[in-house]
Design an enzyme around this catalytic site. Structure first.
Site, PDB file in Angstrom:
ATOM      1  N   SER A 150       0.860  -1.180   0.000  1.00  4.16           N
ATOM      2  CA  SER A 150       0.000   0.000   0.000  1.00  4.16           C
ATOM      3  C   SER A 150       0.892   1.224   0.000  1.00  4.16           C
ATOM      4  O   SER A 150       2.069   1.148   0.374  1.00  4.16           O
ATOM      5  CB  SER A 150      -0.865   0.026   1.271  1.00  4.16           C
ATOM      6  OG  SER A 150      -1.488   1.292   1.409  1.00  4.16           O
ATOM      7  N   TYR A 160      -2.149  -1.425   9.944  1.00  2.43           N
ATOM      8  CA  TYR A 160      -2.103  -1.438   8.470  1.00  2.43           C
ATOM      9  C   TYR A 160      -0.751  -0.908   7.993  1.00  2.43           C
ATOM     10  O   TYR A 160      -0.074  -1.538   7.179  1.00  2.43           O
ATOM     11  CB  TYR A 160      -3.257  -0.599   7.918  1.00  2.43           C
ATOM     12  CG  TYR A 160      -3.509  -0.791   6.433  1.00  2.43           C
ATOM     13  CD1 TYR A 160      -3.988  -2.002   5.946  1.00  2.43           C
ATOM     14  CD2 TYR A 160      -3.273   0.230   5.515  1.00  2.43           C
ATOM     15  CE1 TYR A 160      -4.229  -2.184   4.585  1.00  2.43           C
ATOM     16  CE2 TYR A 160      -3.515   0.063   4.164  1.00  2.43           C
ATOM     17  CZ  TYR A 160      -3.994  -1.150   3.703  1.00  2.43           C
ATOM     18  OH  TYR A 160      -4.229  -1.326   2.353  1.00  2.43           O
TER      19      TYR A 160
HETATM   20  N1  LIG Z   1      -8.658   0.050  -1.814  1.00  2.00           N
HETATM   21  C1  LIG Z   1      -7.601   0.779  -1.509  1.00  2.00           C
HETATM   22  O1  LIG Z   1      -7.649   2.014  -1.462  1.00  2.00           O
HETATM   23  C2  LIG Z   1      -6.284   0.097  -1.227  1.00  2.00           C
HETATM   24  C3  LIG Z   1      -5.162   0.904  -1.039  1.00  2.00           C
HETATM   25  C4  LIG Z   1      -3.938   0.314  -0.788  1.00  2.00           C
HETATM   26  C5  LIG Z   1      -3.833  -1.051  -0.723  1.00  2.00           C
HETATM   27  N2  LIG Z   1      -4.936  -1.823  -0.890  1.00  2.00           N
HETATM   28  C6  LIG Z   1      -4.757  -3.273  -0.795  1.00  2.00           C
HETATM   29  O2  LIG Z   1      -5.331  -3.900  -1.915  1.00  2.00           O
HETATM   30  C7  LIG Z   1      -5.719  -5.222  -1.564  1.00  2.00           C
HETATM   31  C8  LIG Z   1      -7.154  -5.431  -1.994  1.00  2.00           C
HETATM   32  O3  LIG Z   1      -7.986  -4.590  -1.222  1.00  2.00           O
HETATM   33  P1  LIG Z   1      -9.361  -3.979  -1.755  1.00  2.00           P
HETATM   34  O4  LIG Z   1      -9.251  -2.519  -1.670  1.00  2.00           O
HETATM   35  O5  LIG Z   1      -9.760  -4.612  -3.014  1.00  2.00           O
HETATM   36  O6  LIG Z   1     -10.338  -4.385  -0.558  1.00  2.00           O
HETATM   37  P2  LIG Z   1     -11.340  -5.604  -0.427  1.00  2.00           P
HETATM   38  O7  LIG Z   1     -11.730  -5.631   0.997  1.00  2.00           O
HETATM   39  O8  LIG Z   1     -12.403  -5.510  -1.451  1.00  2.00           O
HETATM   40  O9  LIG Z   1     -10.417  -6.832  -0.816  1.00  2.00           O
HETATM   41  C9  LIG Z   1      -9.657  -7.556   0.096  1.00  2.00           C
HETATM   42  C10 LIG Z   1      -9.892  -8.987  -0.212  1.00  2.00           C
HETATM   43  O10 LIG Z   1      -9.085  -9.807   0.644  1.00  2.00           O
HETATM   44  C11 LIG Z   1      -9.901 -10.854   1.090  1.00  2.00           C
HETATM   45  N3  LIG Z   1      -9.396 -11.443   2.327  1.00  2.00           N
HETATM   46  C12 LIG Z   1      -9.285 -10.856   3.537  1.00  2.00           C
HETATM   47  N4  LIG Z   1      -8.855 -11.759   4.437  1.00  2.00           N
HETATM   48  C13 LIG Z   1      -8.676 -12.931   3.755  1.00  2.00           C
HETATM   49  C14 LIG Z   1      -8.260 -14.214   4.120  1.00  2.00           C
HETATM   50  N5  LIG Z   1      -7.955 -14.510   5.394  1.00  2.00           N
HETATM   51  N6  LIG Z   1      -8.182 -15.176   3.174  1.00  2.00           N
HETATM   52  C15 LIG Z   1      -8.511 -14.903   1.889  1.00  2.00           C
HETATM   53  N7  LIG Z   1      -8.928 -13.693   1.474  1.00  2.00           N
HETATM   54  C16 LIG Z   1      -9.015 -12.723   2.415  1.00  2.00           C
HETATM   55  C17 LIG Z   1     -11.276 -10.208   1.288  1.00  2.00           C
HETATM   56  O11 LIG Z   1     -12.295 -11.150   1.383  1.00  2.00           O
HETATM   57  C18 LIG Z   1     -11.352  -9.367   0.026  1.00  2.00           C
HETATM   58  O12 LIG Z   1     -11.829 -10.096  -1.067  1.00  2.00           O
HETATM   59  C19 LIG Z   1      -5.506  -5.349  -0.053  1.00  2.00           C
HETATM   60  O13 LIG Z   1      -4.275  -5.991   0.200  1.00  2.00           O
HETATM   61  C20 LIG Z   1      -5.434  -3.903   0.390  1.00  2.00           C
HETATM   62  O14 LIG Z   1      -4.714  -3.726   1.584  1.00  2.00           O
HETATM   63  C21 LIG Z   1      -6.167  -1.287  -1.147  1.00  2.00           C
END
Ligand SMILES: NC(=O)c1ccc[n+]([C@@H]2O[C@H](COP(=O)([O-])OP(=O)(O)OC[C@H]3O[C@@H](n4cnc5c(N)ncnc54)[C@H](O)[C@@H]3O)[C@@H](O)[C@H]2O)c1
Length: 258
Positions: A145, A162
């Site tokens: 991130s 985080y």
């Molecule tokens: N959305 C943002 O602004 C943003 C910014 C920086 C980083 N990220 C990173 O991007 C990635 C995806 O996040 P997102 O924004 O799509 O959110 P999201 O919550 O839609 O996706 C996260 C996914 O991880 C899955 N997950 C969580 N725990 C799990 C487990 N124990 N086993 C299997 N799957 C699991 C959730 O079910 C979900 O599908 C994450 O690593 C997040 O930290 C997102």
């Protein structure tokens, strides 16, 4: 020669039941790969699998997997290998963002953050890397991130675990990159800024103050749009990045530079 073509490759995406993971699975299929989508919610995976098969016509496998449980990742990787016969790409996308500070968060919450964001990657890599070594080829992309390098100060949105775990993803990426380049495996990370997803829609996107601050700090003047993470992910998953390892591509419209 199209350096970004993934025809004939098999890509695994964790946390693929929605958000950036589902979008990356779509991008892999569009680039020509067969895709194994892993998550805990099988019904949502089945829906996505159907969509990918209809739209792109490649093989898609939906596997229920909890990345925090080593046995679950072990059997998921075995099923993917059995189905496709090889593994080329691993996108470690699954993650959680818990709000709170060192004062407010319980030990169990810290454990959950580490188990998902750090051990989830360890558990997947432990079983995927031996297959990649056998082939002397592999592309691993870890979703960190922008919060691996910057922290929010607005108290309601502070996420100490985080920031900590995403910085750990950078360390793990560097260490694995140094070890496995000699096996033909590159290991890089991406650092998204702000994107709308289940993780952010009811928190960061609900805070007018945060959005105003983000848009003000961002030279782009806006959060990321759907699909804007995919370019970096496909680049780091393809032969276009064959001599690039341990790198971190931040996808934030420049927000972290000002
Ligand atoms: N959305 C943002 O602004 C943003 C910014 C920086 C980083 N990220 C990173 O991007 C990635 C995806 O996040 P997102 O924004 O799509 O959110 P999201 O919550 O839609 O996706 C996260 C996914 O991880 C899955 N997950 C969580 N725990 C799990 C487990 N124990 N086993 C299997 N799957 C699991 C959730 O079910 C979900 O599908 C994450 O690593 C997040 O930290 C997102």
């Amino acid at each position: 020669m199209n350096l970004f073509d993934l025809t004939g490759k098999v890509a695994i995406v964790t946390g693929a039941s929605g958000g950036l993971g589902a979008d990356a699975a779509r991008a892999y299929a569009e680039a020509g790969a067969d895709v194994a989508i892993l998550a805990r919610r099988k019904d949502r995976l089945e829906e996505l699998a159907q969509e990918l098969i209809t739209n792109f016509g490649h093989k898609v496998l939906a596997v229920q997997c909890d990345v925090t449980k080593e046995e679950s990742t072990k059997s998921a990787v075995a099923e993917v290998f059995q189905t496709f016969g090889h593994l080329d790409i691993l996108l470690n996308n699954a993650g959680v963002a818990l709000h709170g500070t060192v004062e407010s968060m319980s030990a169990a919450e810290w454990q959950k953050a580490f188990d998902t964001n750090v051990m989830g990657i360890v558990n997947m890599c432990k079983y995927v890397i031996p297959h990649m070594k056998d082939k002397n080829y592999g592309k691993i992309v870890n979703t960190a991130s922008v919060n691996a390098i910057i922290a929010d100060k607005e108290l309601a949105l502070v996420r100490h675990s985080y920031n900590t775990t995403k910085a750990a993803v950078r360390g793990l990426t560097m260490a694995m990159a140094a070890t496995y380049m000699q096996n033909g495996i590159t290991v890089n990370s991406v650092g998204p800024g702000l994107f709308e997803s289940e993780m952010t829609v009811d928190t960061l996107f609900k805070s007018e103050a945060f959005l105003k601050m983000y848009n003000h700090n961002s030279p782009a003047g806006r959060p990321g749009n759907r699909g804007e993470c995919n370019g970096a992910i496909i680049f780091l998953s393809s032969d276009a990045s064959s001599y690039i390892t341990s790198q971190h591509i931040i996808i934030d419209g420049g927000t972290s530079i000002v």
